[in-house]
Design a protein around this motif. Structure first.
Motif, PDB file in Angstrom:
ATOM      1  N   PHE A 193       0.846  -1.174   0.000  1.00 47.75           N
ATOM      2  CA  PHE A 193       0.000   0.000   0.000  1.00 47.75           C
ATOM      3  C   PHE A 193       0.895   1.241   0.000  1.00 47.75           C
ATOM      4  O   PHE A 193       1.928   1.262   0.669  1.00 47.75           O
ATOM      5  CB  PHE A 193      -0.891   0.033   1.243  1.00 47.75           C
ATOM      6  CG  PHE A 193      -1.736  -1.202   1.414  1.00 47.75           C
ATOM      7  CD1 PHE A 193      -2.857  -1.399   0.621  1.00 47.75           C
ATOM      8  CD2 PHE A 193      -1.411  -2.165   2.368  1.00 47.75           C
ATOM      9  CE1 PHE A 193      -3.650  -2.534   0.787  1.00 47.75           C
ATOM     10  CE2 PHE A 193      -2.198  -3.297   2.536  1.00 47.75           C
ATOM     11  CZ  PHE A 193      -3.318  -3.485   1.734  1.00 47.75           C
ATOM     12  N   GLU A 194       0.499   2.253  -0.723  1.00 45.58           N
ATOM     13  CA  GLU A 194       1.290   3.470  -0.801  1.00 45.58           C
ATOM     14  C   GLU A 194       1.216   4.296   0.477  1.00 45.58           C
ATOM     15  O   GLU A 194       0.172   4.354   1.144  1.00 45.58           O
ATOM     16  CB  GLU A 194       0.804   4.340  -1.983  1.00 45.58           C
ATOM     17  CG  GLU A 194       0.986   3.717  -3.353  1.00 45.58           C
ATOM     18  CD  GLU A 194       2.453   3.604  -3.758  1.00 45.58           C
ATOM     19  OE1 GLU A 194       3.275   4.358  -3.217  1.00 45.58           O
ATOM     20  OE2 GLU A 194       2.755   2.761  -4.631  1.00 45.58           O
ATOM     21  N   LYS A 234      -3.364  11.509   6.588  1.00 44.15           N
ATOM     22  CA  LYS A 234      -4.203  10.886   5.579  1.00 44.15           C
ATOM     23  C   LYS A 234      -4.272  11.760   4.331  1.00 44.15           C
ATOM     24  O   LYS A 234      -4.439  12.978   4.422  1.00 44.15           O
ATOM     25  CB  LYS A 234      -5.612  10.672   6.127  1.00 44.15           C
ATOM     26  CG  LYS A 234      -6.565   9.987   5.164  1.00 44.15           C
ATOM     27  CD  LYS A 234      -7.926   9.773   5.800  1.00 44.15           C
ATOM     28  CE  LYS A 234      -8.891   9.092   4.857  1.00 44.15           C
ATOM     29  NZ  LYS A 234     -10.225   8.880   5.474  1.00 44.15           N
ATOM     30  N   ASP A 235      -4.091  11.139   3.181  1.00 45.62           N
ATOM     31  CA  ASP A 235      -4.261  11.849   1.913  1.00 45.62           C
ATOM     32  C   ASP A 235      -4.811  10.864   0.883  1.00 45.62           C
ATOM     33  O   ASP A 235      -5.140   9.725   1.205  1.00 45.62           O
ATOM     34  CB  ASP A 235      -2.944  12.497   1.445  1.00 45.62           C
ATOM     35  CG  ASP A 235      -1.825  11.487   1.251  1.00 45.62           C
ATOM     36  OD1 ASP A 235      -2.112  10.329   0.894  1.00 45.62           O
ATOM     37  OD2 ASP A 235      -0.643  11.854   1.437  1.00 45.62           O
ATOM     38  N   LYS A 236      -4.871  11.284  -0.372  1.00 43.32           N
ATOM     39  CA  LYS A 236      -5.464  10.441  -1.416  1.00 43.32           C
ATOM     40  C   LYS A 236      -4.659   9.169  -1.660  1.00 43.32           C
ATOM     41  O   LYS A 236      -5.209   8.161  -2.101  1.00 43.32           O
ATOM     42  CB  LYS A 236      -5.599  11.232  -2.710  1.00 43.32           C
ATOM     43  CG  LYS A 236      -6.625  12.349  -2.640  1.00 43.32           C
ATOM     44  CD  LYS A 236      -6.758  13.057  -3.975  1.00 43.32           C
ATOM     45  CE  LYS A 236      -7.810  14.149  -3.917  1.00 43.32           C
ATOM     46  NZ  LYS A 236      -7.960  14.857  -5.213  1.00 43.32           N
ATOM     47  N   THR A 237      -3.357   9.213  -1.368  1.00 42.93           N
ATOM     48  CA  THR A 237      -2.511   8.053  -1.664  1.00 42.93           C
ATOM     49  C   THR A 237      -2.670   6.927  -0.657  1.00 42.93           C
ATOM     50  O   THR A 237      -2.373   5.770  -0.956  1.00 42.93           O
ATOM     51  CB  THR A 237      -1.021   8.457  -1.717  1.00 42.93           C
ATOM     52  OG1 THR A 237      -0.586   8.844  -0.403  1.00 42.93           O
ATOM     53  CG2 THR A 237      -0.791   9.592  -2.692  1.00 42.93           C
ATOM     54  N   ASN A 238      -3.099   7.256   0.557  1.00 40.00           N
ATOM     55  CA  ASN A 238      -3.167   6.215   1.589  1.00 40.00           C
ATOM     56  C   ASN A 238      -4.557   6.070   2.226  1.00 40.00           C
ATOM     57  O   ASN A 238      -4.684   5.576   3.351  1.00 40.00           O
ATOM     58  CB  ASN A 238      -2.128   6.473   2.688  1.00 40.00           C
ATOM     59  CG  ASN A 238      -2.311   7.819   3.376  1.00 40.00           C
ATOM     60  OD1 ASN A 238      -3.386   8.417   3.310  1.00 40.00           O
ATOM     61  ND2 ASN A 238      -1.279   8.300   4.035  1.00 40.00           N
ATOM     62  N   GLU A 239      -5.582   6.464   1.492  1.00 38.92           N
ATOM     63  CA  GLU A 239      -6.946   6.340   2.009  1.00 38.92           C
ATOM     64  C   GLU A 239      -7.280   4.894   2.382  1.00 38.92           C
ATOM     65  O   GLU A 239      -7.953   4.628   3.374  1.00 38.92           O
ATOM     66  CB  GLU A 239      -7.951   6.852   0.973  1.00 38.92           C
ATOM     67  CG  GLU A 239      -7.962   8.368   0.834  1.00 38.92           C
ATOM     68  CD  GLU A 239      -8.969   8.835  -0.204  1.00 38.92           C
ATOM     69  OE1 GLU A 239      -9.433   7.991  -0.998  1.00 38.92           O
ATOM     70  OE2 GLU A 239      -9.285  10.032  -0.234  1.00 38.92           O
ATOM     71  N   ILE A 240      -6.790   3.950   1.581  1.00 36.64           N
ATOM     72  CA  ILE A 240      -7.082   2.539   1.839  1.00 36.64           C
ATOM     73  C   ILE A 240      -6.464   2.075   3.162  1.00 36.64           C
ATOM     74  O   ILE A 240      -7.040   1.255   3.874  1.00 36.64           O
ATOM     75  CB  ILE A 240      -6.581   1.642   0.671  1.00 36.64           C
ATOM     76  CG1 ILE A 240      -7.069   0.201   0.891  1.00 36.64           C
ATOM     77  CG2 ILE A 240      -5.061   1.691   0.546  1.00 36.64           C
ATOM     78  CD1 ILE A 240      -6.791  -0.698  -0.285  1.00 36.64           C
ATOM     79  N   ILE A 241      -5.299   2.636   3.508  1.00 38.74           N
ATOM     80  CA  ILE A 241      -4.656   2.262   4.770  1.00 38.74           C
ATOM     81  C   ILE A 241      -5.496   2.737   5.954  1.00 38.74           C
ATOM     82  O   ILE A 241      -5.712   1.988   6.916  1.00 38.74           O
ATOM     83  CB  ILE A 241      -3.234   2.859   4.853  1.00 38.74           C
ATOM     84  CG1 ILE A 241      -2.325   2.180   3.830  1.00 38.74           C
ATOM     85  CG2 ILE A 241      -2.662   2.709   6.265  1.00 38.74           C
ATOM     86  CD1 ILE A 241      -0.918   2.736   3.796  1.00 38.74           C
ATOM     87  N   PHE A 242      -5.974   3.964   5.875  1.00 35.55           N
ATOM     88  CA  PHE A 242      -6.795   4.482   6.968  1.00 35.55           C
ATOM     89  C   PHE A 242      -8.138   3.761   7.048  1.00 35.55           C
ATOM     90  O   PHE A 242      -8.708   3.607   8.135  1.00 35.55           O
ATOM     91  CB  PHE A 242      -6.975   5.990   6.825  1.00 35.55           C
ATOM     92  CG  PHE A 242      -5.795   6.780   7.310  1.00 35.55           C
ATOM     93  CD1 PHE A 242      -5.720   7.210   8.626  1.00 35.55           C
ATOM     94  CD2 PHE A 242      -4.736   7.045   6.461  1.00 35.55           C
ATOM     95  CE1 PHE A 242      -4.614   7.902   9.088  1.00 35.55           C
ATOM     96  CE2 PHE A 242      -3.622   7.746   6.908  1.00 35.55           C
ATOM     97  CZ  PHE A 242      -3.556   8.174   8.222  1.00 35.55           C
ATOM     98  N   ASP A 243      -8.629   3.297   5.899  1.00 32.88           N
ATOM     99  CA  ASP A 243      -9.848   2.498   5.900  1.00 32.88           C
ATOM    100  C   ASP A 243      -9.596   1.167   6.617  1.00 32.88           C
ATOM    101  O   ASP A 243     -10.432   0.707   7.411  1.00 32.88           O
ATOM    102  CB  ASP A 243     -10.298   2.236   4.460  1.00 32.88           C
ATOM    103  CG  ASP A 243     -11.579   1.405   4.414  1.00 32.88           C
ATOM    104  OD1 ASP A 243     -12.570   1.803   5.048  1.00 32.88           O
ATOM    105  OD2 ASP A 243     -11.576   0.345   3.749  1.00 32.88           O
ATOM    106  N   LEU A 244      -8.431   0.570   6.366  1.00 28.77           N
ATOM    107  CA  LEU A 244      -8.067  -0.690   7.036  1.00 28.77           C
ATOM    108  C   LEU A 244      -7.909  -0.484   8.543  1.00 28.77           C
ATOM    109  O   LEU A 244      -8.295  -1.345   9.344  1.00 28.77           O
ATOM    110  CB  LEU A 244      -6.764  -1.233   6.446  1.00 28.77           C
ATOM    111  CG  LEU A 244      -6.853  -1.807   5.028  1.00 28.77           C
ATOM    112  CD1 LEU A 244      -5.453  -2.118   4.496  1.00 28.77           C
ATOM    113  CD2 LEU A 244      -7.717  -3.064   5.006  1.00 28.77           C
ATOM    114  N   ILE A 245      -7.335   0.654   8.932  1.00 27.59           N
ATOM    115  CA  ILE A 245      -7.190   0.966  10.354  1.00 27.59           C
ATOM    116  C   ILE A 245      -8.559   1.068  11.014  1.00 27.59           C
ATOM    117  O   ILE A 245      -8.800   0.504  12.096  1.00 27.59           O
ATOM    118  CB  ILE A 245      -6.405   2.281  10.560  1.00 27.59           C
ATOM    119  CG1 ILE A 245      -4.944   2.110  10.124  1.00 27.59           C
ATOM    120  CG2 ILE A 245      -6.478   2.723  12.022  1.00 27.59           C
ATOM    121  CD1 ILE A 245      -4.155   3.408  10.143  1.00 27.59           C
TER     122      ILE A 245
END
Length: 210
Positions: free
Chosen positions: A113-114, A165-176
């Motif tokens: 993940f970015e 949080k930014d557009k590049t790591n939205e998926i990471i924060f969603d996983l958190i």
């Protein structure tokens, strides 16, 4: 300063030979009983060593050290899982996975993940393992991790990261968010234990990018 390239000789492993990166070498020795390998500063020395014996390149003090490590490893619990994360940069490309501690067989892997961090990856790996064990009805299996920070985050059900949080790591924060929701909605009896890297070597789930 440029990092000097090393060559890795594997005398005993999944595929004996000479490898130009630690990651490639790690693949050959992971899960292989009594693997024999060593790094060399240049290709000529590696070729010469590979044609000879592993014992010719081990100092007299090494067997004692190895015996001590092996003795310490006897403390590692059997039939357990190990989790780990890897991150290229801080922040950077992050991924995490879980393996069987005994065999090194991969159970799950997520990423890369970015724009993530290693601590976040370690946290997500633990919760992923807990959720998977809950799903298969195994409430007794122990999970090893080499991250005290991740253990604390799981225990307190709170992720204390400075990552923005930014557009590049939205998926990471969603996983958190999903991980925290799971922790707050589920109970578990599985123990989460700190892997003692100094005594046991790298955790079996390690990505081999040292």
């Amino acid at each position: 300063m440029a990092i000097k390239k090393k060559f890795y000789v594997v005398w005993q492993g999944n595929n004996p030979g000479i490898y130009e990166s630690w990651e490639d070498c790690q693949i050959q020795i992971k899960g292989f009983p009594q693997a024999k390998f060593k790094s060399f500063p240049n290709q000529d020395e590696a070729i010469k060593a590979f044609r000879g014996k592993f014992s010719d390149h081990i100092s007299k003090s090494k067997p004692t050290i190895k015996a001590s490590i092996n003795s310490s490893k006897s403390q590692i619990l059997k039939n357990t899982w190990s989790v780990d994360a890897a991150c290229s940069g801080n922040p950077g490309k992050m991924e995490y996975r879980g393996v069987e501690t005994d065999s090194g067989n991969e159970i799950f892997k997520q990423g890369p993940f970015e724009n993530g961090t290693n601590n976040i990856g370690e946290f997500l790996a633990i919760v992923h393992a807990l959720a998977l064990l809950k799903k298969i009805g195994d409430n007794s299996k122990t999970i090893y991790t080499d991250s005290k920070t991740a253990i604390s985050w799981v225990k307190n059900k709170k992720v204390k990261t400075l990552l923005k949080k930014d557009k590049t790591n939205e998926i990471i924060f969603d996983l958190i968010d999903r991980a925290l929701k799971w922790l707050n909605s589920n109970s578990y009896n599985n123990k989460i234990i700190k892997w003692e890297t100094k005594s046991w070597g790298e955790i079996p789930a390690d990505f081999g990018r040292k």
